[in-house]
Design an enzyme around this catalytic site. Structure first.
Site, PDB file in Angstrom:
ATOM      1  CD  GLU A 135     -10.956   4.698   0.858  1.00 18.30           C
ATOM      2  OE1 GLU A 135     -10.825   5.904   0.544  1.00 18.30           O
ATOM      3  OE2 GLU A 135     -10.225   3.794   0.389  1.00 18.30           O
ATOM      4  CE  LYS A 152      -4.484  -1.538   1.387  1.00 21.46           C
ATOM      5  NZ  LYS A 152      -4.359  -2.970   1.739  1.00 21.46           N
ATOM      6  CB  SER A 194      -0.304  -8.237  -1.016  1.00 19.26           C
ATOM      7  OG  SER A 194      -1.081  -9.078  -0.173  1.00 19.26           O
TER       8      SER A 194
HETATM    9  C1  LIG Z   1      -5.233  -3.951   1.455  1.00 14.83           C
HETATM   10  C2  LIG Z   1      -4.527  -5.218   1.220  1.00 14.83           C
HETATM   11  C3  LIG Z   1      -4.877  -6.078   0.151  1.00 14.83           C
HETATM   12  C4  LIG Z   1      -6.038  -5.829  -0.743  1.00 14.83           C
HETATM   13  O1  LIG Z   1      -5.975  -4.688  -1.527  1.00 14.83           O
HETATM   14  P1  LIG Z   1      -5.720  -4.713  -3.094  1.00 14.83           P
HETATM   15  O2  LIG Z   1      -6.046  -3.345  -3.531  1.00 14.83           O
HETATM   16  O3  LIG Z   1      -6.618  -5.749  -3.684  1.00 14.83           O
HETATM   17  O4  LIG Z   1      -4.292  -5.062  -3.300  1.00 14.83           O
HETATM   18  C5  LIG Z   1      -4.118  -7.215  -0.042  1.00 14.83           C
HETATM   19  N1  LIG Z   1      -3.087  -7.523   0.769  1.00 14.83           N
HETATM   20  C6  LIG Z   1      -2.730  -6.733   1.794  1.00 14.83           C
HETATM   21  C7  LIG Z   1      -1.580  -7.155   2.666  1.00 14.83           C
HETATM   22  C8  LIG Z   1      -3.444  -5.563   2.063  1.00 14.83           C
HETATM   23  O5  LIG Z   1      -3.079  -4.798   3.099  1.00 14.83           O
END
Ligand SMILES: *Cc1c(COP(=O)(O)O)cnc(C)c1O
Length: 396
Positions: free
Chosen positions: A114, A92, A380
């Site tokens: 948000e 993020k 992610s």
């Molecule tokens: C917020 C988040 C997601 C989901 O958001 P996307 O916009 O689909 O990438 C996925 N993995 C993590 C670790 C997150 O914090």
């Protein structure tokens, strides 16, 4: 196969999806952003600061790690793209660094956002502290209780966290509050959206800011495996920003299979799910036409997933278009499958992933690989924030 439409047109449509379905009063804000975002992103001054902060603040490039024990188990070369090692623990930060620079370029002094689980709120509060900008984060009141440590982080970073009390007190209510704030404060405020969702130009802008993930994968795979094209790229999809960033530079390379994992919750037929592509149909959510989960009379259905970051009733319009064209596919992954995958990568590789990322890892047992395949899985985020869930689920 239809022609893939992954660059939105002038009106923000990726084929049938996207656009900007917004109240009259937001049109000037959106038009202003639309008129300047591409030139800002392309400018030398932006690129210099963005690249510098990605390197020295976020810690990029994130490693591409050859997971040897997972590779033996699944009979292919499995590579993990380590977004979990970024500052604040996920992908993020790539987006919030980029957008805070856009906001500064536009002369805005107040940032609103948000957040659902609080991860985007924390990433936003982080860059606001870095830049000395005022930060207001809207969060559903139920989510504020469920995610108390992230509320504390945001407050420590100097952000004001305001509860959204309408509806179910979750993400979509927080989004509505943020939009209301932006309408009331059009001239000094910048709305920093956390995924490839919302009205045009946000989906395109966020995809471009997350595209650093796939541009690094290309370079790193070339160095380590002698090819810059993997056979598969796997990523989880909430709104779809880490997946958009992971897919971005491979979309025109048809040999690369792009597969997203969406959260099935207790199962696609259980009524307790967040699989908006498996279970949803076309509609408008948060200013954009896409697939979403809605009742017969068009009411948005409250989503469910064990993973807060995937608990969203819609999906970014780029993914809706990639699905419709057949260029990418999306598989629903249940809570149980994600938990098993989280434990597996922890025990085989010593990496505790975020529950969101575990959904992408759960695709591995579902696919049939050739021994020479290069399979990239985007991790992610890290699992620290999910330890309460892991403790309960695994009786740790
Ligand atoms: C917020 C988040 C997601 C989901 O958001 P996307 O916009 O689909 O990438 C996925 N993995 C993590 C670790 C997150 O914090």
């Amino acid at each position: 196969m239809h022609k893939t439409v992954f660059q939105p047109n002038e009106k923000g449509f990726y084929g049938d999806f996207g656009g900007a379905f917004i109240p009259e009063m937001l049109i000037p804000n959106i038009e202003e952003l639309k008129a300047c975002y591409l030139s800002i992103l392309a400018s030398e001054s932006f690129q210099k600061k963005y690249q510098q902060l990605l390197a020295d603040y976020a810690g990029r490039p994130s490693p591409l790690f050859k997971a040897e024990r997972l590779s033996s188990k699944y009979g292919a070369n499995i590579w993990l793209k380590r977004e979990d090692l970024n500052h604040t623990g996920s992908h993020k930060i790539n987006n919030t660094i980029g957008q805070i620079l856009v906001a500064r370029e536009m002369g805005r002094e107040r940032i609103i956002a948000e957040t659902g689980a609080g991860q985007h709120g924390v990433a936003t509060a982080t860059v606001c502290a870095l830049m000395g900008l005022k930060c207001v984060v809207y969060m559903g009141e139920v989510d504020m209780e469920r995610q108390a440590p992230n509320v504390a982080r945001m407050r420590m970073l100097g952000a004001e966290v305001l509860p959204a009390t309408s509806g179910n007190g979750t993400l979509k209510d927080a989004t509505n509050e943020a939009l209301r704030d932006w309408i009331a404060n059009p001239t000094d405020t910048y709305y920093l959206i956390g995924s490839v969702v919302g009205p045009h130009p946000y989906p395109d802008m966020v995809a471009r800011l997350q595209a650093v993930i796939s541009s690094e994968i290309k370079i790193q795979l070339k160095e380590k495996a002698g090819t810059n094209l993997p056979d598969y790229v796997l990523a989880c999809v909430g709104g779809g920003s880490n997946a958009a960033g992971s897919f971005y530079h491979f979309i025109n390379d048809e040999s690369v299979q792009l597969i997203g994992a969406e959260a099935a919750g207790l199962g696609v037929d259980s009524g307790e799910t967040a699989a908006s592509m498996a279970c949803g149909d076309e509609g408008v959510i948060h200013g954009s036409k896409t697939y979403l989960m809605q009742s017969d009379d068009g009411q948005i259905i409250e989503p469910y997933s064990i993973s807060a970051g995937l608990d969203y009733p819609g999906v970014g319009p780029l993914h809706a278009s990639l699905k419709q064209s057949g260029r990418a596919s999306y598989l629903p992954v249940t809570d149980r499958e994600a938990l098993d995958a989280a434990m597996e990568v922890t025990r085989l590789e010593g990496i505790i992933p975020a529950l969101e990322s575990a959904h992408a890892l759960a695709l591995l047992p579902r696919l049939k690989f050739n021994a020479s395949d290069n399979v990239v899985v985007t991790i992610s985020g890290r699992g620290d924030k999910d330890m309460d869930t892991y403790m309960k689920q695994f009786k740790l």
